[in-house]
Every structure is written in C-alpha cells, then in structure tokens.
Design a protein around this motif. Sequence first.
Motif, mmCIF file in Angstrom:
data_model
loop_
_atom_site.group_PDB
_atom_site.id
_atom_site.type_symbol
_atom_site.label_atom_id
_atom_site.label_comp_id
_atom_site.label_asym_id
_atom_site.label_seq_id
_atom_site.Cartn_x
_atom_site.Cartn_y
_atom_site.Cartn_z
ATOM 1 N N GLY A 42 0.817 -1.211 0.000
ATOM 2 C CA GLY A 42 0.000 0.000 0.000
ATOM 3 C C GLY A 42 0.846 1.254 0.000
ATOM 4 N N ILE A 43 1.883 1.275 0.819
ATOM 5 C CA ILE A 43 2.782 2.433 0.866
ATOM 6 C C ILE A 43 3.444 2.626 -0.488
ATOM 7 N N ASN A 44 3.811 1.531 -1.115
ATOM 8 C CA ASN A 44 4.438 1.607 -2.435
ATOM 9 C C ASN A 44 3.476 2.148 -3.488
ATOM 10 N N ALA A 45 2.204 1.806 -3.374
ATOM 11 C CA ALA A 45 1.223 2.145 -4.408
ATOM 12 C C ALA A 45 0.656 3.558 -4.294
ATOM 13 N N ILE A 46 0.689 4.134 -3.094
ATOM 14 C CA ILE A 46 0.051 5.432 -2.869
ATOM 15 C C ILE A 46 1.106 6.538 -2.928
ATOM 16 N N ALA A 47 0.936 7.464 -3.857
ATOM 17 C CA ALA A 47 1.847 8.614 -3.925
ATOM 18 C C ALA A 47 1.641 9.474 -2.679
ATOM 19 N N ASN A 48 2.727 9.935 -2.083
ATOM 20 C CA ASN A 48 2.659 10.749 -0.859
ATOM 21 C C ASN A 48 1.761 10.081 0.185
ATOM 22 N N CYS A 49 2.047 8.830 0.454
ATOM 23 C CA CYS A 49 1.227 8.005 1.331
ATOM 24 C C CYS A 49 1.214 8.522 2.764
ATOM 25 N N THR A 50 0.023 8.714 3.287
ATOM 26 C CA THR A 50 -0.156 9.075 4.697
ATOM 27 C C THR A 50 -0.763 7.869 5.416
ATOM 28 N N PRO A 51 -0.631 7.807 6.735
ATOM 29 C CA PRO A 51 -1.280 6.717 7.465
ATOM 30 C C PRO A 51 -2.792 6.656 7.222
ATOM 31 N N SER A 55 -4.778 3.518 5.755
ATOM 32 C CA SER A 55 -5.894 2.935 6.482
ATOM 33 C C SER A 55 -7.097 2.751 5.559
ATOM 34 N N SER A 56 -7.368 3.742 4.759
ATOM 35 C CA SER A 56 -8.486 3.683 3.823
ATOM 36 C C SER A 56 -8.258 2.597 2.768
ATOM 37 N N ARG A 57 -7.069 2.535 2.216
ATOM 38 C CA ARG A 57 -6.766 1.559 1.153
ATOM 39 C C ARG A 57 -6.809 0.127 1.671
ATOM 40 N N THR A 58 -6.266 -0.099 2.859
ATOM 41 C CA THR A 58 -6.175 -1.462 3.379
ATOM 42 C C THR A 58 -7.407 -1.873 4.173
ATOM 43 N N LYS A 59 -8.328 -0.940 4.389
ATOM 44 C CA LYS A 59 -9.555 -1.208 5.143
ATOM 45 C C LYS A 59 -9.247 -1.668 6.568
ATOM 46 N N ARG A 60 -8.228 -1.050 7.159
ATOM 47 C CA ARG A 60 -7.848 -1.338 8.549
ATOM 48 C C ARG A 60 -8.026 -0.060 9.364
ATOM 49 N N LYS A 80 9.459 7.653 7.637
ATOM 50 C CA LYS A 80 8.406 8.667 7.600
ATOM 51 C C LYS A 80 9.036 10.049 7.686
ATOM 52 N N HIS A 81 8.357 10.976 7.017
ATOM 53 C CA HIS A 81 8.795 12.372 6.994
ATOM 54 C C HIS A 81 7.587 13.249 7.310
ATOM 55 N N PRO A 82 7.802 14.390 7.933
ATOM 56 C CA PRO A 82 6.668 15.280 8.221
ATOM 57 C C PRO A 82 5.932 15.669 6.938
ATOM 58 N N HIS A 83 4.623 15.694 7.025
ATOM 59 C CA HIS A 83 3.789 16.105 5.896
ATOM 60 C C HIS A 83 3.912 17.620 5.758
ATOM 61 N N ARG A 88 0.077 17.384 11.576
ATOM 62 C CA ARG A 88 -0.352 16.219 12.361
ATOM 63 C C ARG A 88 -0.097 14.903 11.641
ATOM 64 N N SER A 89 0.384 14.955 10.408
ATOM 65 C CA SER A 89 0.521 13.746 9.611
ATOM 66 C C SER A 89 1.952 13.565 9.117
ATOM 67 N N ASN A 90 2.214 12.390 8.605
ATOM 68 C CA ASN A 90 3.516 12.053 8.029
ATOM 69 C C ASN A 90 3.320 11.466 6.644
ATOM 70 N N ILE A 91 4.359 11.579 5.841
ATOM 71 C CA ILE A 91 4.407 10.909 4.542
ATOM 72 C C ILE A 91 5.289 9.676 4.726
ATOM 73 N N LEU A 92 4.816 8.539 4.242
ATOM 74 C CA LEU A 92 5.541 7.284 4.366
ATOM 75 C C LEU A 92 6.214 6.944 3.042
ATOM 76 N N HIS A 93 7.464 6.514 3.123
ATOM 77 C CA HIS A 93 8.246 6.143 1.935
ATOM 78 C C HIS A 93 8.934 4.811 2.191
ATOM 79 N N LEU A 94 9.139 4.061 1.125
ATOM 80 C CA LEU A 94 9.951 2.852 1.231
ATOM 81 C C LEU A 94 11.423 3.230 1.305
ATOM 82 N N THR A 95 12.165 2.499 2.093
ATOM 83 C CA THR A 95 13.619 2.631 2.107
ATOM 84 C C THR A 95 14.160 1.777 0.949
ATOM 85 N N PRO A 96 15.460 1.864 0.672
ATOM 86 C CA PRO A 96 16.012 0.943 -0.342
ATOM 87 C C PRO A 96 15.732 -0.526 -0.004
ATOM 88 N N ALA A 97 15.810 -0.878 1.274
ATOM 89 C CA ALA A 97 15.486 -2.256 1.682
ATOM 90 C C ALA A 97 14.015 -2.560 1.427
#
Length: 141
Positions: A42-51, A55-60, A80-83, A88-97
């Motif tokens: 989900g994090i990989n698929a969503i541009a500028n992914c926020t928690p 949550s909305s995408r994964t239905k959790r 994560k980086h500040p939005h 109040r939010s963060n942007i989530l990114h994949l690391t190289p790993a």
Amino acid sequence: MPESTIGETLHTLLHAYKRALRQAYHQAEIPLAISHIRTLKGINAIANCTPLALSSRTKRDKGQVTRLIKDLLADQLIEKHPHPGDKRSNILHLTPAGHQMITRIKEIEEIAASRMAIGLTPDEIADFNRLANIMSANLAE
C-alpha cells in the motif's frame, strides 16, 4: 446443478492461493506477515502516502495501521517524513530495503499467479478477470 456453489469455489481458490503465497514467502525467507506485506504494498502504491490514506486503502483501522507502520519502521523497510501541508501527519516512503522487499514480493506473486493459470488460455484468464471484477463490484454495492 453444479457440484459446488460460486462461494465454495471462490473460497477454495482463495485459500489455495493464500497458502501458495505463504509457502513461497517462507521459502524466499520473507519474514513478514501478510498484513505487513499488504501495508508495504500500500505504501508503495500510494503517492505521498499518509497513514490515513493507507488505512483507507487497506480497510484497517488507524490503530492497526499505526502498529504495522511501527513494525515496518523498526525493520527499516519504510521511513516517515513530516507532511508539508499537515503538521499532524507524516508521509511514508519505502527505504532501499523496502524497495528490494517489494521487488521480491512481486516476483513471488507473479510465480504464484503463473502456477494458478497453468492450463488456461489467455482468453480464459481474461474471462476470469472480467467475471471476478463484476462479482467484486456487485458485492461492493
């Protein structure tokens, strides 16, 4: 009258597919649970992914997503980086790993999908996809 209902057939297919994926993940030594894999995808698929978007995408619910994010941060698969527009939010990114893990996961999923489609023609696969999408849309209404 068919031997099994659509629901029974789908249930059997889903469990066989999930079992094949779990076995393949284990053989590839991917230590993540399915929920963590879905979150990473989900994090990989969503541009500028926020928690919240995750949550909305994964239905959790947000609590579950927060725990999954915490685990993926600890495994150094995401960061994560500040939005910039919402303190109040963060942007989530994949690391190289995390990117490497996604590549491995996609390879495993492609192998499982190929195994599942053995003996089917491209037209039969297209028919299956079309019918499954219609059924999914029917249930979403």
